[in-house]
Scaffold this active site. Structure first.
Site, PDB file in Angstrom:
ATOM      1  CG  ASP A 137      71.065  28.268  15.958  1.00 17.29           C
ATOM      2  OD1 ASP A 137      71.134  29.088  16.877  1.00 17.29           O
ATOM      3  OD2 ASP A 137      71.295  28.552  14.768  1.00 17.29           O
TER       4      ASP A 137
ATOM      5  CG  ASP B 207      71.738  35.542  17.161  1.00 15.13           C
ATOM      6  OD1 ASP B 207      72.560  36.458  17.331  1.00 15.13           O
ATOM      7  OD2 ASP B 207      71.099  35.415  16.115  1.00 15.13           O
TER       8      ASP B 207
HETATM    9  N1  GLY Z   1      69.529  33.313  15.363  1.00 17.32           N
HETATM   10  C1  GLY Z   1      69.247  33.823  14.097  1.00 17.32           C
HETATM   11  C2  GLY Z   1      68.425  35.046  14.077  1.00 17.32           C
HETATM   12  O1  GLY Z   1      68.047  35.638  15.066  1.00 17.32           O
HETATM   13  O2  GLY Z   1      68.150  35.447  12.962  1.00 17.32           O
END
Ligand code: GLY
Length: 390
Positions: A109, A174
């Protein structure tokens, strides 16, 4: 028609054509005013807001939190918009709390965290110290790329819930969002490796993550030695075969962003295909803010996810610039709904702008709450639509 009538009619048309823009400008101003309370609180507490629970502030989780870049990113957007130094000071104060995480190689992330904060800071101020942090984060992120798979690994599989599920090399949809950091790193340095990794990840994801109808799985688990797909499953969606709303929003935003940097038509077509899935789905509400999962069994009583709506609105404003299809009206619909009393808190005591997001229903986390990233993308969408820039 006499001259007076013609003038009156033309004035009416001009007012009509300006109305939505003025509306969003007002929304932007109101948002900035309301977020001042959160700014004062976060600076006073020297802490990074994530959500609220039962009226209490929830700060970003320690020692690390995938959402920790959103509030400083929001402060940077408001600094750029207003020129008010208080926004810059707040952004800088909050960034100090997590700057060391640029060297973490245990999570994907870093793009979310560092592009949306330090990256934004560099683009706005030109200050080289922000660039250095951003590039460090990009270098940490690419250590997670496996050329055999053609992807950046999302989550580590140590002794955790991922390993209990027997996963080896999980990649979540994501993760597309993290590629923006790499495209920016390529733009700044000219070093091809950042772009090559971003493009490889985008291409593998396009091949393996999507169903025929344009919807996306949440998680694809790969064999890290052969690159073969082990399984296609979910973590935050209703079911393995369902379409988790925020995942669809990340995919839409992700491929629109990939097209921005590469001008590769296949990314544009992918973003249009994902849009087609969302817009033609019988469970997609007319007001534009999706249920948390397109296949939630209790629709129409299922919870909505304002964060997914905000991400989609921002993405469609951008996609509208590239596509022959019309998406701006879709973004407008979402912004109107999110700005209505149902979703938009007008109370300073709530701190955040948007109500009614969901973090992860299967994990029982953050059900029907405000979230820092819902506000971030709502604000980004308002800026994009009013300033006509990205
Ligand atoms: N990337 C984590 C979410 O969208 O919850």
């Amino acid at each position: 028609m006499n001259l007076f009538r013609i003038t009156a009619f033309l004035s009416f048309l001009i007012i009509l054509s300006c109305a939505p823009k003025e509306n969003n400008t007002t929304r932007l101003k109101e948002s900035e005013l309301q977020l001042r309370a959160l700014r004062e609180l976060s600076v006073k507490e020297n802490n990074n807001p994530r959500s609220t629970k039962d009226g209490e502030m929830v700060w970003t989780h320690q020692p690390y939190d995938w959402t920790e870049g959103f509030w400083s990113g929001t402060c940077w957007m408001l600094y750029e918009e207003t020129g008010d130094e208080k926004w810059r000071e707040a952004a800088e104060a909050i960034q100090k709390l997590y700057v060391d995480h640029k060297d973490l190689t245990t999570d994907h992330d870093l793009g979310f965290i560092f592009n949306n904060s330090f990256g934004k800071a560099f683009r706005i101020t030109g200050d080289e110290q922000y660039k250095a942090v951003m590039l460090d984060a990009a270098n940490s992120l690419i250590t997670r790329f496996n050329p055999q798979v053609g992807c950046i690994q999302s989550w580590d599989v140590i002794d955790n819930w991922q390993s209990k599920r027997g996963w080896s090399f999980p990649v979540i949809i994501d993760n597309l969002m993290n590629l923006e950091l790499l495209f920016e790193a390529f733009k700044i340095t000219g070093d091809q490796k950042y772009k090559d990794i971003a493009v490889a990840h985008a291409n593998t994801t396009m091949k393996e993550h999507f169903r025929e109808d344009g919807s996306s799985y949440h998680v694809v688990d790969y064999n890290p030695e052969t690159g073969a797909v082990n399984s296609r499953i979910t973590a935050q969606g209703y079911a393995d075969e369902s379409a988790w709303a925020r995942g669809q929003a990340w995919a839409l935003y992700g491929y629109t962003m990939c097209y921005r940097y590469t001008k590769d038509e296949k990314y544009l077509k992918m973003a249009e295909k994902i849009s087609g899935f969302i817009l033609s789905h019988p469970n997609y509400p007319e007001d534009g803010v999706p249920y948390w999962d397109f296949n939630a069994p209790d629709i129409p009583n299922a919870l909505r996810d304002a964060s997914a709506g905000a991400i989609m609105a921002s993405a469609w404003i951008e996609l509208d610039k590239y596509s022959d299809s019309e998406y701006l009206n879709r973004a407008e619909t979402i912004l109107n709904t999110l700005s209505s009393e149902k979703f938009r808190s007008k109370s300073e005591k709530d701190y955040f702008l948007l109500k009614h997001s969901v973090g992860s229903i299967p994990h029982g986390n953050e059900i029907d709450v405000p979230l820092n990233y819902a506000d971030y993308y709502y604000l980004e969408a308002l800026l994009r639509i009013t300033k006509k820039t990205l």
